[in-house]
Design an enzyme around this catalytic site. Structure first.
Site, PDB file in Angstrom:
ATOM      1  N   ASP A 153       2.430  -5.677 -23.809  1.00  0.00           N
ATOM      2  CA  ASP A 153       2.070  -4.976 -25.044  1.00  0.00           C
ATOM      3  C   ASP A 153       0.649  -4.423 -24.995  1.00  0.00           C
ATOM      4  OD1 ASP A 153       2.415  -4.083 -27.748  1.00  0.00           O
ATOM      5  OD2 ASP A 153       1.040  -5.678 -28.316  1.00  0.00           O
TER       6      ASP A 153
ATOM      7  N   HIS B  13      -2.594 -10.634 -31.717  1.00  0.00           N
ATOM      8  CA  HIS B  13      -3.561 -10.618 -30.625  1.00  0.00           C
ATOM      9  C   HIS B  13      -4.708 -11.560 -30.987  1.00  0.00           C
ATOM     10  CE1 HIS B  13      -1.676  -7.089 -28.670  1.00  0.00           C
ATOM     11  NE2 HIS B  13      -1.361  -6.766 -29.919  1.00  0.00           N
TER      12      HIS B  13
ATOM     13  N   ASN C  57      -1.699   2.042 -33.009  1.00  0.00           N
ATOM     14  CA  ASN C  57      -0.648   2.435 -32.051  1.00  0.00           C
ATOM     15  C   ASN C  57       0.539   1.508 -32.215  1.00  0.00           C
ATOM     16  OD1 ASN C  57      -1.964   4.578 -30.838  1.00  0.00           O
ATOM     17  ND2 ASN C  57      -2.697   3.409 -29.105  1.00  0.00           N
TER      18      ASN C  57
ATOM     19  N   HIS D  33       4.069 -11.472 -33.249  1.00  0.00           N
ATOM     20  CA  HIS D  33       3.271 -10.462 -32.544  1.00  0.00           C
ATOM     21  C   HIS D  33       1.847 -10.427 -33.095  1.00  0.00           C
ATOM     22  CE1 HIS D  33       3.046  -5.938 -31.152  1.00  0.00           C
ATOM     23  NE2 HIS D  33       1.959  -6.632 -30.821  1.00  0.00           N
TER      24      HIS D  33
ATOM     25  N   HIS E 153     -10.862  -5.900 -33.950  1.00  0.00           N
ATOM     26  CA  HIS E 153     -11.841  -5.241 -33.090  1.00  0.00           C
ATOM     27  C   HIS E 153     -13.240  -5.454 -33.655  1.00  0.00           C
ATOM     28  CE1 HIS E 153      -8.916  -3.203 -30.576  1.00  0.00           C
ATOM     29  NE2 HIS E 153      -8.303  -2.740 -31.644  1.00  0.00           N
TER      30      HIS E 153
ATOM     31  N   ASN F 211      -2.181  -9.405 -23.369  1.00  0.00           N
ATOM     32  CA  ASN F 211      -3.149  -8.424 -22.856  1.00  0.00           C
ATOM     33  C   ASN F 211      -4.586  -8.874 -23.113  1.00  0.00           C
ATOM     34  OD1 ASN F 211      -2.679  -8.011 -25.614  1.00  0.00           O
ATOM     35  ND2 ASN F 211      -3.069  -5.813 -25.505  1.00  0.00           N
TER      36      ASN F 211
ATOM     37  N   ARG G  37      -6.932 -12.447 -28.573  1.00  0.00           N
ATOM     38  CA  ARG G  37      -8.018 -11.900 -27.748  1.00  0.00           C
ATOM     39  C   ARG G  37      -8.628 -12.868 -26.721  1.00  0.00           C
ATOM     40  NH1 ARG G  37      -6.454  -6.892 -28.646  1.00  0.00           N
ATOM     41  NH2 ARG G  37      -7.129  -5.958 -30.612  1.00  0.00           N
TER      42      ARG G  37
ATOM     43  N   ASP H  51       1.188  -7.493 -35.712  1.00  0.00           N
ATOM     44  CA  ASP H  51       0.407  -6.786 -34.690  1.00  0.00           C
ATOM     45  C   ASP H  51      -1.080  -6.895 -35.022  1.00  0.00           C
ATOM     46  OD1 ASP H  51      -0.243  -5.380 -32.426  1.00  0.00           O
ATOM     47  OD2 ASP H  51       0.325  -3.417 -33.214  1.00  0.00           O
TER      48      ASP H  51
END
Length: 452
Positions: free
Chosen positions: A158, A68, A295, A66, A326, A100, A70, A322
């Protein structure tokens, strides 16, 4: 571009390979990018390079189910190249990227684009999940058969909870046909609203909008019931609450086809850190620091204890970072306005070694949980078996280091661990027989690994 893969002999380390129940001092030989031999008494083959691991630990490369990356669409946060460089630095040789992105991975074209970029630019193996629904809108299912055929290893919206029980039921039924799991972000949107942290005494003191643990529990309970009804394969993402662990335990005892993951930050941090209270105190962390916003939110000490117990006992199958990078402008704002997420690939092992040094989990069990994510998505990784990919990590469980988020390979510098001293460090990461991270050289190479 890949060149020739040199043969490597990793000599004299404590080899921990949970998949084969191996825990002994021996050697590991990698030839032509694959594990050729694990044992003792082997001479150095002609043309092979030798890596001394005496006094160190040698394990399979970690598997992150899991993260990201991006790309596409949010390259200002992270790219496949920078994200997999961060993975290599953290000991991860296989990562599963969430869907996502922008556009989301909801068509074969987008999936194949991600795969092409990974093939050319990734430092480690990259596998992709596809979305469950078109546009992540929670209504129309994606073409699961076509996406499975193209290489999607599972399905998840997700970041957005699949709220409709009818759509979740159909997703489990259809994904079952292709032996793919459905993974859900477990927070009931009707209960979370605009919440920024966990509901409890800390949120009351701070005056922040908060979400109760029941927001997670009701979705997990619903999804487990639907998995039991359909016989589909269900994966619970980033479990964070004590009651969730109980629900998953009960479902496994009933034979429900369920797996679950937990993040390093939910295992090591509580909601008190949002108030700037945590031992040992981190000088750079202040109350309402947006780097602590995630989250699902950080929970109570009671929840953390339950998560640790669930991980040690096997109720929770694996660790997923996760990893959610950012840009600075998305974090350097008021707490409730900050983008949720932690840049977690490079700190995962160091943070989790706290559990080992505190005697809450053994090192072999931790390595098992860091590699068993391969089983969730049926991936051929996480093992030092002869013939397996030459994915190996060399670790020093006693090496102390200070987390410097500014030095992350990831574009995301958002970490609540910044300034903390960890005990336990990744020294060298090898993927397909190539050294993709070496702490002594502080280098990461692109190896062009495509998960298909």
């Amino acid at each position: 571009m890949r060149g020739e893969t040199p043969d490597l002999l990793i000599r004299g380390g404590r080899v921990i390979d949970p998949a084969s129940n191996r825990d002994e001092v021996c050697d590991v030989l990698i030839q032509d990018g694959r594990i050729e031999y694990v044992g003792s008494g082997l001479g150095l083959p002609d043309g092979a390079a030798e890596i001394s691991a005496e006094g160190l630990v040698v394990t399979p490369g970690f598997v992150d189910p899991h993260c990201h990356l991006r790309q596409p669409g949010y390259e200002y946060k992270e790219t496949i190249a920078t994200g997999t460089a961060a993975a290599a630095a953290g000991g991860f040789t296989t990562v599963c990227a969430m869907a996502n992105t922008k556009p989301p991975v909801d068509t074969r074209t987008t999936l194949e684009t991600v795969q092409e970029v990974a093939s050319a630019e990734a430092a480690v193996h990259v596998y992709s999940l596809a979305a469950i629904t078109m546009g992540l809108k929670g209504k129309q299912l994606v073409q699961m058969g076509e996406l499975s055929e193209a290489g999607a290893v599972g399905f998840s919206d997700d970041g957005i909870t699949l709220a409709s029980p009818a759509v979740m039921r159909h997703a489990l039924e259809y994904a079952k046909r292709f032996d793919r799991p459905v993974a859900n972000h477990c927070e009931d949107p009707a209960l979370t609203g605009d919440a920024a942290m966990n509901e409890g005494p800390v949120s009351m003191r701070l005056g922040l909008a908060a979400t109760p643990v029941q927001a997670e529990e009701v979705i997990i309970a619903r999804d487990l019931a639907l998995a039991e009804l359909t016989g589909g394969s269900y994966h619970a993402l980033h479990v964070s609450a004590a009651r969730s662990v109980d629900l998953i335990r009960g479902a496994k005892e009933r034979g429900v086809n369920v797996t679950a993951e937990v993040t390093p930050h939910h295992l090591t941090l509580t909601d008190e850190i949002v108030a700037g209270r945590w031992e040992p105190i981190i000088a750079s962390l202040r109350p309402y620091d947006p780097v602590t916003r995630v989250n699902p939110p950080l929970r109570s000490a009671e929840d953390v204890r339950a998560l640790r117990d669930g991980l040690a006992s096997g109720v929770i199958d694996c660790i997923g970072t996760d990893h959610a990078p950012h840009a600075g402008h998305e974090k350097h704002v008021e707490y409730a306005e900050a983008a949720p997420g932690i840049s977690g690939l490079e700190t995962a092992f160091g943070a989790l070694m706290q559990l080992v040094h505190d005697g809450e989990i053994s090192l072999p069990r931790l390595i098992e949980r860091l590699t068993s994510g391969a089983g969730v998505y049926r991936l051929p990784h996480g093992s030092l078996a002869v013939g397996a990919a030459g994915d190996v990590v060399v670790l020093d469980p006693e090496r102390e280091w200070v987390v410097d988020a500014a030095a992350f390979r990831s574009r995301g510098k958002n970490s609540p661990y910044h300034g903390l001293t960890f005990r336990g460090r990744v020294l060298k990461t090898i993927c397909d027989g190539r050294v993709v991270f070496d702490l002594n050289e502080e280098s990461v190479e692109t190896v062009g690994a495509l998960g298909v």
